[in-house]
Design an enzyme around this catalytic site. Structure first.
Site, PDB file in Angstrom:
ATOM      1  CG  HIS A 125     -51.674  28.291 -35.276  1.00 47.08           C
ATOM      2  ND1 HIS A 125     -52.527  28.633 -34.483  1.00 47.08           N
ATOM      3  CD2 HIS A 125     -51.272  29.602 -35.814  1.00 47.08           C
ATOM      4  CE1 HIS A 125     -52.559  29.676 -33.962  1.00 47.08           C
ATOM      5  NE2 HIS A 125     -51.950  30.581 -34.999  1.00 47.08           N
TER       6      HIS A 125
ATOM      7  CG  HIS B  51     -52.951  34.005 -38.755  1.00 44.88           C
ATOM      8  ND1 HIS B  51     -53.448  32.642 -39.152  1.00 44.88           N
ATOM      9  CD2 HIS B  51     -52.251  33.963 -37.735  1.00 44.88           C
ATOM     10  CE1 HIS B  51     -53.084  32.092 -38.058  1.00 44.88           C
ATOM     11  NE2 HIS B  51     -52.208  32.914 -37.192  1.00 44.88           N
TER      12      HIS B  51
ATOM     13  CD  GLU C 123     -45.855  37.371 -36.549  1.00 45.29           C
ATOM     14  OE1 GLU C 123     -45.252  36.691 -35.445  1.00 45.29           O
ATOM     15  OE2 GLU C 123     -46.749  37.709 -36.634  1.00 45.29           O
ATOM     16  CG  ASP C 124     -44.458  32.740 -38.691  1.00 45.58           C
ATOM     17  OD1 ASP C 124     -43.836  33.431 -37.924  1.00 45.58           O
ATOM     18  OD2 ASP C 124     -45.471  32.027 -38.563  1.00 45.58           O
TER      19      ASP C 124
ATOM     20  CG  ASP D  17     -53.181  34.038 -33.891  1.00 41.98           C
ATOM     21  OD1 ASP D  17     -52.786  33.067 -33.826  1.00 41.98           O
ATOM     22  OD2 ASP D  17     -52.352  35.066 -33.454  1.00 41.98           O
TER      23      ASP D  17
ATOM     24  CG  ASP E 245     -74.685  33.666  -8.261  1.00 37.76           C
ATOM     25  OD1 ASP E 245     -73.785  33.174  -7.699  1.00 37.76           O
ATOM     26  OD2 ASP E 245     -74.685  34.842  -9.177  1.00 37.76           O
TER      27      ASP E 245
END
Length: 769
Positions: free
Chosen positions: A69, A94, A98-99, A164, A284
Site C-alpha cells: 500500500h 504515511h 498511525e499503525d 492514499d 456528448d
C-alpha cells in the site's frame, strides 16, 4: 485501510512476496527518477526500508503484505502527481505513526526531517476512543479538519492523502459492503471535490467512478457495458470527425496531437440522473482534444494564446459552433490554474461535439493541476517557493477560517470548507477594473467580504453597473461592483441567508457569535435582577422552567432574548404566577398519588419494537424510518444512530447517505428486512410531472384509489408558469415491487411525463436529532 491479523505464511510464499515487494519498489523509483536530485535516491531507499520494517507482518484485508500500500501510494505521488522526493518519502511513511505504537512523529522528524513529519502528521487520523461514546462528535470530520489544517501549511499533505485515498479506492473490493459505502461516501464528499479544486482531473474522475462502482454497482456496470458496446461506432465517428481537422492543421504548419477523450462513467451517470433520459440519447460521451505539441518560452505567452485561437478558427471554419457554449480559460484561467479553450460544434452527423484546444504547457497543468506549479523553478530552489495562484488564496482562507473561529465544530468547519469547491465561476470587476473570480451564485455580500473582511462587516449596500441592488443580488459575468459602507452597518441574521461563500459565512458567524455572547451576558444579568426583585430563586432549575414557560429551545436562547429586550418584567411576573399555580397542582397530584398507590400501573410505557427490520444482528430493536427517503420493504437500507430518536432507517441511495457516511461512519449500522413478517404498509412519496389538462387530477386519483386500490396519505398538485403540473403524492404501499408497479401504471395516464420517488436532502444537524 484496515489490516488483517497476522497469519502463518509458507517460506515459499514469503520469498515470492519479497521479490514482488522489491519489484514494486523499483517500479516506483523509476517513476520518480526524472525529478530526483543529489541524495534523493538514498533518502527514498532509507524511507522504504524504515516502512518495510515498521509494517513487518501486517497484511491488508486482501491478504497481501501491507507494505504494498505505501509503495503504491508513493508510485501515485511520483508518476501521477510528479512531486518531489520529500512527498515520496512521506508517502512511504504515511501510515507508520498511525499503525505502529512504538513509532512517533518525533522519530520521523529525527530520521527524515521536519517537512516529512509535518506531512505524515497531516494525513494521520485522529484517535477514535471518544467518538464511539459521544454521538455528537464526528471522528471523520475531526480527521478531515486535521488534514485540511495540515495542508494549509504544506499542500503536499493533501497530495499524499489523495494518493492514499485513490489506492484505497482501487483496492476496496476486499472490504465489507458497509465499509465500502462509508469510504466511497467520504471520497465523493471531500476527496473528489478537493482533487477537482487542485486541478487533478484524472484522479478526480477515477475517484468519482470508483465511488459509483461501490454505491451503485448496477448503474456502473450498465454504463461501462454500454460504453464498451458502442466503442467501435464511437471510434469510427471520431476518426471521421478529426480527419479534415488533421489535414487543415498539418497544412497550417502546426505540430499537434489530436484524439477523442471519453467522458467518465460518473459524469455520464449524472447526466442520466439529471436529464432523466436513456443512455442512447446522450451524445456528448466524448470530447475531441487538440494539443499544440510545442514548448513556448516565457516571453511567447502571447503567441501561445494566438495559436490556440488560430486552431479555434480552423475548427469553426469546418464545423458550425454554438456561441453559447464557448468557454475561454486561456486569458483568465480557472481558480485551480486550468487553461484551455473549449467550443462545441455541430458535426455532419447532426451531433454536437465538444472540442478542447490547449498547448503542451496547458495540458500539463490540466493533468497535474497545482502540482505543475510545484516543480522546482530552478535547481536547488525550495519546492514551496512557487508562483502565487488563487490556490494559495484558497489555502490562506482555510487558515483564517480556523484562526478566527476557534470554537467552530469540525462539522461546521468542513461545511464551510466545502463551499469553496465551486466548479463554475463568474468574473466580476471592482470600480478600478480589477478582475475578481467568484463562485457561480455568489452575491454582492460575498464580493464585499472577498475585497476585505472589514468592507464586508460594514457593508451597507452595493451598486452593480451603476445601479443600486440588494445585498442578496447574485452577480453575473462582467458586472462591475461598487460596495457602499457605513460605520453604523453591521451583520444581522438575514445576512446568513444572503451569503454563499465560506469566507463570508465564516466572518458573519464570527461576528454574530460575539454579539450573541454579549447579549447573553447582558440578558443573564438583567433576568437575575428581575428574579431577585420578585423573590424567585436564581438557580438553573428555575431558569430552565422559565425557558420552557416561554417556549425557548435553550437557556442560552432565553438569556439572549432577554439581552435583546424581548423578555420583559411582565413575562417574569407571569412566570411567578405560573410557579404558584404549579406548586398548588403538584401538591394536589402528590396527594392523589398517595391515595391511589395500589391502583397505579407500575409498568412504564414501552417503546413499540419494530418487527420488519433486523438492526445489526438483533431483532426487536426500536427504530423509525427516515422521512427524507421513506424506505419501503425491498429497498437496500442501513441504520443511522441518532442522538434523540434511536435508529433511523434510510435507503442506501438516500440523498443524505453520503453526508451521513462521510461525517458519522461510526454511527452507521447494518439493517436488513425480515424475510418473514406480517403484512405491513409503508408510506412512500412520489413526484409526478406532466402537461396540464382538464380532468388530469381526477384520472390520477381514480387510478390510485379505484383501479389500483391504494390509499392516499396526502396529495399536493400545483401548476408552474409554463402550465406544467407538478404533484407530490404520499401513498401506502406494501413493498418496492408494489411501488414500482404503481409508478409504471401512473406513467400511462395521458399527460403524465415523469413519475419518480421524491426524496428530501437534509442538513446534517437535522439528521442528527
Amino acid at each position: 485501510m484496515e489490516k488483517k491479523e497476522e497469519v502463518i505464511i509458507s517460506e515459499e510464499q514469503l520469498a515470492r512476496e519479497k521479490k514482488q515487494i522489491l519489484e514494486a519498489y523499483k517500479f516506483m523509483l523509476r517513476a520518480a527518477r526524472p525529478r530526483l536530485r543529489g541524495d534523493d535516491s538514498s533518502l527514498i531507499k532509507r524511507a522504504f526500508e524504515f516502512a518495510l520494517d515498521a509494517h513487518q507482518g501486517m497484511r491488508r484485508k486482501s491478504g497481501e503484505p501491507y507494505i504494498f500500500h505505501p509503495i503504491e501510494v508513493a508510485e501515485i505521488v511520483a508518476e501521477n502527481m510528479q512531486l518531489d522526493a520529500t512527498s515520496i518519502v512521506a508517502a512511504l511513511l504515511h501510515d507508520v505513526v498511525e499503525d505502529v505504537e512504538t513509532i512517533t512523529l518525533e522519530d520521523i522528524k529525527r530520521e527524515f526531517g521536519e517537512d516529512v513529519a509535518l506531512i505524515v502528521d497531516g494525513v494521520t487520523k485522529v484517535k477514535s476512543d471518544k467518538y464511539s461514546i459521544d454521538l455528537t462528535i464526528s471522528q471523520q470530520a475531526e480527521s478531515f479538519r486535521k488534514m485540511l489544517l495540515g495542508l494549509s501549511s504544506d499542500l503536499r499533505v493533501i497530495y499524499v492523502k489523495l494518493a492514499d485515498r485513490l489506492h484505497n479506492m482501487r483496492t476496496l473490493a476486499s472490504m465489507k459492503e458497509e465499509q465500502q459505502r462509508k469510504i466511497a461516501s467520504e471520497t465523493i464528499y471531500i476527496y473528489a471535490p478537493m482533487a477537482h479544486r487542485l486541478g487533478l482531473y484524472k484522479i478526480k474522475s477515477e475517484l468519482e467512478d470508483l465511488h459509483l462502482k461501490y454505491v451503485n454497482r448496477a448503474a456502473y456496470d450498465e454504463i461501462a457495458q454500454k460504453l464498451k458496446e458502442t466503442k467501435a461506432d464511437r471510434d469510427k465517428f471520431i476518426e471521421a470527425f478529426i480527419a479534415p481537422l488533421k489535414e487543415r492543421l498539418t497544412e497550417s504548419g502546426f505540430q499537434y496531437r489530436i484524439y477523442g477523450r471519453p467522458k467518465s462513467i460518473y459524469s455520464i451517470f449524472n447526466k442520466l440522473q439529471n436529464q432523466k433520459i436513456p443512455f442512447e440519447q446522450i451524445y456528448d460521451l466524448f470530447a475531441i482534444r487538440i494539443i499544440i505539441d510545442k514548448k513556448y518560452r516565457e516571453d511567447e505567452r502571447k503567441k501561445e494564446k494566438e495559436d490556440c485561437w488560430r486552431i479555434y478558427s480552423i475548427v469553426t471554419d469546418l464545423y458550425f459552433p454554438s456561441p453559447e457554449r464557448l468557454r475561454e480559460w486561456i486569458t483568465q484561467p480557472r481558480p485551480n490554474g486550468y487553461e484551455s479553450l473549449h467550443t462545441t460544434v455541430m458535426s455532419p452527423a447532426g451531433k454536437w461535439v465538444e472540442v478542447q484546444i490547449r498547448t503542451k504547457r496547458m495540458d500539463e497543468i490540466a493533468e497535474l493541476g497545482y502540482a505543475a506549479h510545484w516543480k522546482y523553478k530552478e535547481h536547488g530552489k525550495n519546492a514551496k517557493d512557487v508562483k502565487e495562484t488563487s490556490t494559495d488564496e484558497f489555502l490562506r482562507n482555510i487558515r483564517e477560517m480556523q484562526q478566527q473561529n476557534p470554537e467552530m465544530s469540525a462539522l461546521e468547519f468542513i461545511t464551510l470548507f466545502r463551499r469553496n469547491f465551486h466548479k463554475e465561476e463568474v468574473f466580476v470587476f471592482t470600480p478600478k477594473g480589477k478582475l475578481i473570480h467568484m463562485a457561480l451564485g455568489a452575491t454582492v455580500l460575498d464580493f464585499a467580504f472577498e475585497i476585505h473582511s472589514e468592507v464586508g462587516l460594514k457593508c451597507l449596500g452595493a451598486k452593480v453597473n451603476g445601479k443600486l441592488v440588494p445585498l442578496n443580488y447574485e452577480m453575473h459575468n462582467g458586472d462591475q461592483i461598487e460596495i457602499m459602507t457605513s460605520k453604523q452597518a453591521k451583520p444581522n441574521q438575514d445576512w446568513m441567508r444572503y451569503a454563499k461563500s465560506g469566507k463570508a459565512i465564516s466572518k458573519i458567524k464570527e461576528f454574530l457569535r460575539a454579539e450573541k455572547k454579549l447579549a447573553i451576558e447582558k440578558g443573564k444579568e438583567e433576568l437575575a435582577q428581575k428574579f431577585a426583585h420578585l423573590k424567585i430563586t436564581w438557580d438553573e432549575a428555575h431558569q430552565t422552567q422559565m425557558r420552557l414557560f416561554l417556549n425557548y429551545t435553550s437557556n442560552s436562547n432565553l438569556f439572549y432574548e432577554a439581552g435583546m429586550g424581548q423578555v420583559t418584567t411582565k413575562d417574569v411576573e407571569a412566570f411567578k404566577k405560573y410557579l404558584e399555580r404549579k406548586e398548588a397542582k403538584d401538591e394536589e397530584k402528590a396527594r392523589k398519588r398517595e391515595e391511589n398507590t395500589k391502583e397505579k400501573d407500575k409498568n412504564p410505557q414501552k417503546i413499540t419494537k419494530g418487527d420488519a427490520i433486523v438492526i445489526g444482528d438483533t431483532t426487536g430493536l426500536a427504530y423509525s424510518f427516515g422521512k427524507c427517503c421513506n424506505p419501503v420493504l425491498g429497498d437496500d437500507v442501513f441504520g443511522f444512530v441518532t442522538i434523540h430518536e434511536g435508529v433511523k432507517i434510510h435507503r442506501n441511495d438516500c440523498p443524505n447517505a453520503v453526508n451521513m457516511r462521510a461525517n458519522y461512519g461510526h454511527r452507521i449500522t447494518k439493517a436488513i428486512w425480515q424475510t418473514k413478517q406480517q403484512q405491513t404498509y409503508f408510506i412512500s412519496e412520489i413526484k409526478m410531472i406532466g402537461n396540464d389538462r382538464i380532468g388530469l387530477v381526477r384520472d390520477v386519483t381514480q387510478m390510485i384509489s379505484n383501479d389500483l386500490q391504494v390509499n392516499i396519505a396526502s396529495l399536493s398538485i400545483g401548476l408552474t408558469d409554463s402550465n406544467i403540473f407538478e404533484g407530490n403524492i404520499k401513498l401506502f404501499v406494501r413493498d418496492i415491487q408494489h411501488l414500482y408497479s404503481l409508478m409504471q401504471q401512473l406513467k400511462t395516464i395521458d399527460g403524465v411525463v415523469k413519475v419518480i420517488r421524491h426524496d428530501k436532502e437534509s442538513d446534517i444537524a437535522e439528521l442528527n436529532d
